[in-house]
Scaffold this active site. Structure first.
Site, PDB file in Angstrom:
ATOM      1  N   PHE A   1       0.822  -1.423   0.093  1.00  0.00           N
ATOM      2  CA  PHE A   1       0.258   0.000  -0.018  1.00  0.00           C
ATOM      3  C   PHE A   1       0.788   1.387   0.018  1.00  0.00           C
ATOM      4  O   PHE A   1       2.062   1.397   0.058  1.00  0.00           O
ATOM      5  CB  PHE A   1      -0.954  -0.138   1.025  1.00  0.00           C
ATOM      6  N   GLU A   2       0.222   2.288  -0.357  1.00  0.00           N
ATOM      7  CA  GLU A   2       0.789   3.620  -0.257  1.00  0.00           C
ATOM      8  C   GLU A   2       1.763   3.519  -1.660  1.00  0.00           C
ATOM      9  O   GLU A   2       2.842   4.328  -1.396  1.00  0.00           O
ATOM     10  CB  GLU A   2       1.445   3.976   0.969  1.00  0.00           C
ATOM     11  N   GLY A   3       1.498   2.877  -2.627  1.00  0.00           N
ATOM     12  CA  GLY A   3       2.361   2.721  -3.651  1.00  0.00           C
ATOM     13  C   GLY A   3       3.269   1.357  -3.590  1.00  0.00           C
ATOM     14  O   GLY A   3       4.107   1.463  -2.573  1.00  0.00           O
TER      15      GLY A   3
END
Length: 381
Positions: free
Chosen positions: A357-359
Site C-alpha cells: 500500500f501507499e504505492g
C-alpha cells in the site's frame, strides 16, 4: 537508540506509551481476531489531541513538526500499526487539502476532524492500483456549478468510519480531479469490508458513488491536476508509513530478545547461542537503520524540502526491512513463533501489507530511478 531525543520528545513518547498500555493493548488481540475496531477505542487518543498533531495552528491544530509526530506514531505502531494508520490516514487526506486546496477547505476539514472524526483518501479502483491514470470513476459537470460523481473505490482505509473523503475521478477533457466529499452526501455508500490477512485494526472498504452531486467549490486543487495533488501528499505519507513500520520492528525485536533470554536449549538461554545472537543482531541493525532513515526524512520535510525520491527510498527500505525483521522474530521463537499464542505471527501478518500500500515498492523503485535520471542529466552534457 540511535536517535537523540529532546526532553519534550521523551515526555510526549512516555505519555503516548502509557496511554497505549492502558487503552489500546488490552483490545488488540480481540480486534485482530474479529477484524472490527470499535471507534470508541480512539476516544482517549483524541482527548490527548493526537488527531490534531499535523493540523496547522492557524486551523486550530497543534502544528507539530513532522519529526516529533513520527516519533509518536512509531510508539503507537509498537502496539498496533493498523490502529496507528487509522489516525495517520486522516493526515493523508489532510495533506492534499492543506497543500493544494483553499484555506476555506482546510478550515472546514480541520473543524470536522477536531470533533473527533476520521478522514479517508480514496484513489484506488478495482482496475486501477499502481496505474492511477487508469481510473474509470467519472465526474461530469451538470451545468449548474456541480459535478456528478459515479464509480467505485476499493481498499479505502477508514472507508466505513470516515466523515470526510478526498476522492479522485476523471473529469471530461481535463484528466483526473480531486474532490472533498462529506459522508452524508446523497448517493454515496459504503461497500464491502475487506477481511484481511493482517492489519486488521485498520478499516478497509469499498466506496460506492452513484450520481453523487458535489459543488465545484469542493474541487481540491486545479481541475485535471488530481494526480499531482495525490503525489504531493503521498511524498510525505510514504515516510509516515515507514515510521509505523519502525514501531512494528521494534516490537518484534523486543519480543524476540525477551523470549531468547528465557528460552533454554542445550542447557542455556538461547540468547547465548551464537546463531540466535546473529538473528537478533541483524534485527537490531535493520531497526536502528530504519529509524535513522525515517528521522532524517522527517527533518527534510520540516525544512521544506521536496522528498519525492527520499520518501520512496525510506518507504521501500523500511517496509522490506520489516519483512526480514518479523521473519527473523518468528525464527527466534521457533515453532511457537508460528502459533497465535505468541505475538510475533501477528506482527508478520501486519508487516506484509507495507510493501504494497501507499504505492507498491516496485513503483517506489521506478520513482527513485526517474529522479536519478533527472539528477544525473547535468553530467551527460
Amino acid at each position: 537508540m540511535a536517535l537523540l531525543y529532546t526532553e519534550d520528545q521523551k515526555s510526549l513518547i512516555d505519555m503516548v506509551h502509557d496511554l497505549c498500555e492502558r487503552e489500546l493493548k488490552p483490545h488488540v488481540a480481540e480486534c485482530d481476531k474479529t477484524g472490527i475496531t470499535p471507534v470508541e477505542l480512539f476516544d482517549p487518543f483524541f482527548e490527548m489531541g493526537l488527531h490534531m498533531l499535523e493540523i496547522p495552528e492557524e486551523y486550530g491544530g497543534a502544528g507539530m513538526d513532522y519529526e516529533t509526530t513520527a516519533m509518536i506514531f512509531e510508539e503507537i505502531g509498537k502496539y498496533d500499526v493498523g490502529f496507528a494508520d487509522t489516525i495517520v490516514t486522516t493526515f493523508v487526506a489532510l495533506r492534499n487539502v492543506i497543500q493544494s486546496g483553499t484555506p476555506e477547505q482546510a478550515q472546514y476539514f480541520a473543524d470536522v476532524i477536531a470533533e473527533g472524526k476520521f478522514a479517508c483518501f480514496a484513489i484506488t479502483e478495482p482496475g486501477a492500483g499502481s496505474d492511477a491514470g487508469a481510473l474509470r470513476g467519472t465526474a461530469v459537470p451538470d451545468g449548474k456549478g456541480n459535478y456528478i460523481l459515479n464509480g467505485t473505490k476499493c481498499f479505502a482505509t477508514n472507508g466505513e468510519c470516515a466523515s470526510l473523503y478526498v476522492a479522485f475521478f476523471k473529469t471530461p477533457e481535463e484528466g483526473i480531479t480531486a474532490f472533498l466529499i462529506d459522508r452524508d452526501t446523497p448517493g454515496f455508500s459504503i461497500g464491502a469490508h475487506e477481511d484481511k490477512m493482517g492489519f486488521r485494526m485498520s478499516n478497509t472498504t469499498d466506496l460506492i458513488f452513484e450520481d453523487v452531486v458535489v459543488p465545484e467549490s469542493r474541487i481540491v486543487g486545479v481541475k485535471g491536476q488530481g494526480l499531482k495533488v495525490a503525489l504531493n501528499g503521498l511524498n510525505v505519507s510514504r515516510a509516515f508509513i515507514a515510521t509505523m513500520g519502525v514501531g512494528l520492528m521494534q516490537r518484534a525485536l523486543d519480543e524476540a530478545v525477551k523470549y531468547a533470554k528465557v528460552r533454554v536449549q542445550f542447557g542455556k538461554p538461547i540468547i547465548k547461542q551464537q546463531l540466535v545472537q546473529a538473528l537478533l543482531a541483524d534485527m537490531a541493525i535493520l531497526t536502528e537503520t530504519s529509524r535513522c532513515l525515517v528521522n532524517n526524512t522527517m527533518k527534510m520535510i520540516d525544512a521544506g524540502m521536496n522528498v519525492r525520491k527520499e520518501g520512496s527510498i525510506v518507504k521501500a527500505f523500511v517496509t522490506e526491512a520489516m519483512q526480514e525483521v518479523t521473519a527473523k522474530a518468528i525464527q527466534v521463537f521457533g515453532g511457537y513463533g508460528y502459533s497465535r499464542e505468541y505475538p510475533v505471527e501477528k506482527l508478520y501478518r501486519d508487516a506484509r501489507i507495507f510493501t504494497i500500500f501507499e504505492g507498491t515498492n516496485e513503483i517506489q523503485r521506478e520513482t527513485i530511478a526517474k529522479a536519478l535520471d533527472r539528477e544525473y542529466e547535468k553530467y551527460m552534457n
